[in-house]
Enzyme design. Structure first.
Site, PDB file in Angstrom:
ATOM      1  N   GLY A   1       0.844  -1.190   0.000  1.00 37.26           N
ATOM      2  CA  GLY A   1       0.000   0.000   0.000  1.00 37.26           C
ATOM      3  C   GLY A   1       0.875   1.235   0.000  1.00 37.26           C
ATOM      4  O   GLY A   1       2.071   1.152   0.312  1.00 37.26           O
TER       5      GLY A   1
ATOM      6  N   GLN B   1       2.994  10.060   1.740  1.00 37.17           N
ATOM      7  CA  GLN B   1       4.312   9.401   1.767  1.00 37.17           C
ATOM      8  C   GLN B   1       5.201   9.807   0.593  1.00 37.17           C
ATOM      9  O   GLN B   1       6.399   9.602   0.618  1.00 37.17           O
ATOM     10  CB  GLN B   1       4.151   7.871   1.753  1.00 37.17           C
TER      11      GLN B   1
ATOM     12  N   CYS C   1       5.977  -0.190   7.602  1.00 32.19           N
ATOM     13  CA  CYS C   1       5.622   1.008   6.844  1.00 32.19           C
ATOM     14  C   CYS C   1       6.838   1.452   6.043  1.00 32.19           C
ATOM     15  O   CYS C   1       7.950   1.495   6.578  1.00 32.19           O
ATOM     16  CB  CYS C   1       5.185   2.128   7.794  1.00 32.19           C
ATOM     17  N   LEU C   2       6.626   1.797   4.787  1.00 34.00           N
ATOM     18  CA  LEU C   2       7.728   2.236   3.929  1.00 34.00           C
ATOM     19  C   LEU C   2       8.342   3.540   4.449  1.00 34.00           C
ATOM     20  O   LEU C   2       9.483   3.850   4.119  1.00 34.00           O
ATOM     21  CB  LEU C   2       7.246   2.399   2.484  1.00 34.00           C
TER      22      LEU C   2
ATOM     23  N   HIS D   1      -4.340   1.229   7.677  1.00 35.14           N
ATOM     24  CA  HIS D   1      -2.997   1.816   7.764  1.00 35.14           C
ATOM     25  C   HIS D   1      -2.868   2.985   6.782  1.00 35.14           C
ATOM     26  O   HIS D   1      -2.343   4.047   7.136  1.00 35.14           O
ATOM     27  CB  HIS D   1      -1.971   0.709   7.462  1.00 35.14           C
ATOM     28  N   GLU D   2      -3.379   2.806   5.552  1.00 33.67           N
ATOM     29  CA  GLU D   2      -3.288   3.873   4.536  1.00 33.67           C
ATOM     30  C   GLU D   2      -4.174   5.063   4.915  1.00 33.67           C
ATOM     31  O   GLU D   2      -3.778   6.215   4.740  1.00 33.67           O
ATOM     32  CB  GLU D   2      -3.667   3.354   3.148  1.00 33.67           C
TER      33      GLU D   2
ATOM     34  N   HIS E   1      -2.532   7.321   7.294  1.00 36.53           N
ATOM     35  CA  HIS E   1      -1.566   8.249   6.686  1.00 36.53           C
ATOM     36  C   HIS E   1      -2.256   9.551   6.261  1.00 36.53           C
ATOM     37  O   HIS E   1      -1.653  10.625   6.327  1.00 36.53           O
ATOM     38  CB  HIS E   1      -0.902   7.624   5.456  1.00 36.53           C
TER      39      HIS E   1
END
Ligand code: GNR
Ligand code: NI
Length: 179
Positions: free
Chosen positions: A46, A51, A94-95, A136-137, A140
Site C-alpha cells: 500500500g 508518503q 511502513c515504507l 494503515h493507509e 496516513h
C-alpha cells in the site's frame, strides 16, 4: 509513469492531514499510476499520497502479489463507513518507517467508500490483511503512522533510530560531494 521518492519519518509532511480531492482529473490519475509504480518497486502492499509528499486523500493498495498477478486498488477520498467491534492485532511495517515493525490492534473488518480513477463511487468490505492495509493507509491521510498506535517508549526508540539514520545518510552524501 515514474518512481517517486518515499519520505521517511520523522518528517512534518507525514504528520499533516491530507486534503480531499475536488475532481479526479488527469493529474490525479497520473499520481495514482506513479504511486502504484513506486509501491511495486519498493516493494509494498500500500502507499498513501502523503508518503510521496502530496497532501491529498489518495491511496493505492495491492495485497495480491501472488504468482505475479497484480490486483491494484486506486482509492480517492476513501472513508471508513463501518468498522467491526472486534479488533485483532497484526505486525505492521511502513515504507516511511523502514525496517521497523510493531503489533497494532485494529477493527477486524471495515467497510470503505471511495472514488476510483474515473470518479465513480465504490464500496469495499475488507477483512484480514486488506482490512489492516486499508486502515494503515487511511491513517496516513490523517497524519498518523503505526508508531502512533504503540507505546511512547517504543515510538521514541523507532523515531530516534530513523533520525540517526537520516543524519548519517546526509553526512555520507556531503562527504561524497566534497570528496
Ligand atoms: O508494505 C507495507 N506492508 C504492510 C505490512 C503490514 C501492515 C501494513 C503495511 S502497509 C506497508 C506499506 C506502507 O507503508 N503503506 O503506507
Ligand atoms: Ni505506511
Amino acid at each position: 509513469m515514474a518512481i517517486l521518492e518515499i519520505l521517511v519519518a520523522p518528517d512534518p509532511r507525514l504528520k499533516t492531514r491530507a486534503m480531499p480531492v475536488a475532481v479526479v482529473d488527469d493529474r490525479i490519475r497520473r499520481l495514482l499510476d506513479d504511486m502504484l509504480e513506486t509501491m511495486y518497486a519498493a516493494p509494498g502492499i500500500g502507499l498513501a499520497a502523503p508518503q510521496v509528499g502530496e497532501a491529498l486523500r489518495v491511496v493505492v493498495v495491492d495485497i495480491a502479489q501472488k504468482n505475479g498477478v497484480r490486483a491494484p486498488l486506486r482509492m480517492v477520498n476513501p472513508e471508513i463507513i463501518w468498522a467491526s467491534e472486534d479488533r485483532v492485532p497484526y505486525e505492521e511495517g511502513c515504507l516511511s518507517l523502514p525496517e521497523h515493525y510493531a503489533d497494532v490492534t485494529r477493527p477486524r473488518q471495515v467497510r470503505v467508500r471511495y472514488l476510483d480513477e474515473t470518479g465513480a463511487t465504490h464500496e469495499l468490505e475488507a477483512e484480514g490483511l486488506l482490512a489492516v492495509c486499508v486502515q494503515h493507509e487511511l491513517d496516513h491521510l490523517e497524519g498518523t503512522l503505526f508508531v502512533d498506535h504503540v507505546s511512547a517508549l517504543r515510538r521514541g526508540m523507532i523515531l530516534k533510530k530513523l533520525q540517526k539514520l537520516k543524519k548519517s545518510q546526509a553526512a555520507e552524501r556531503a562527504d561524497r560531494q566534497t570528496g
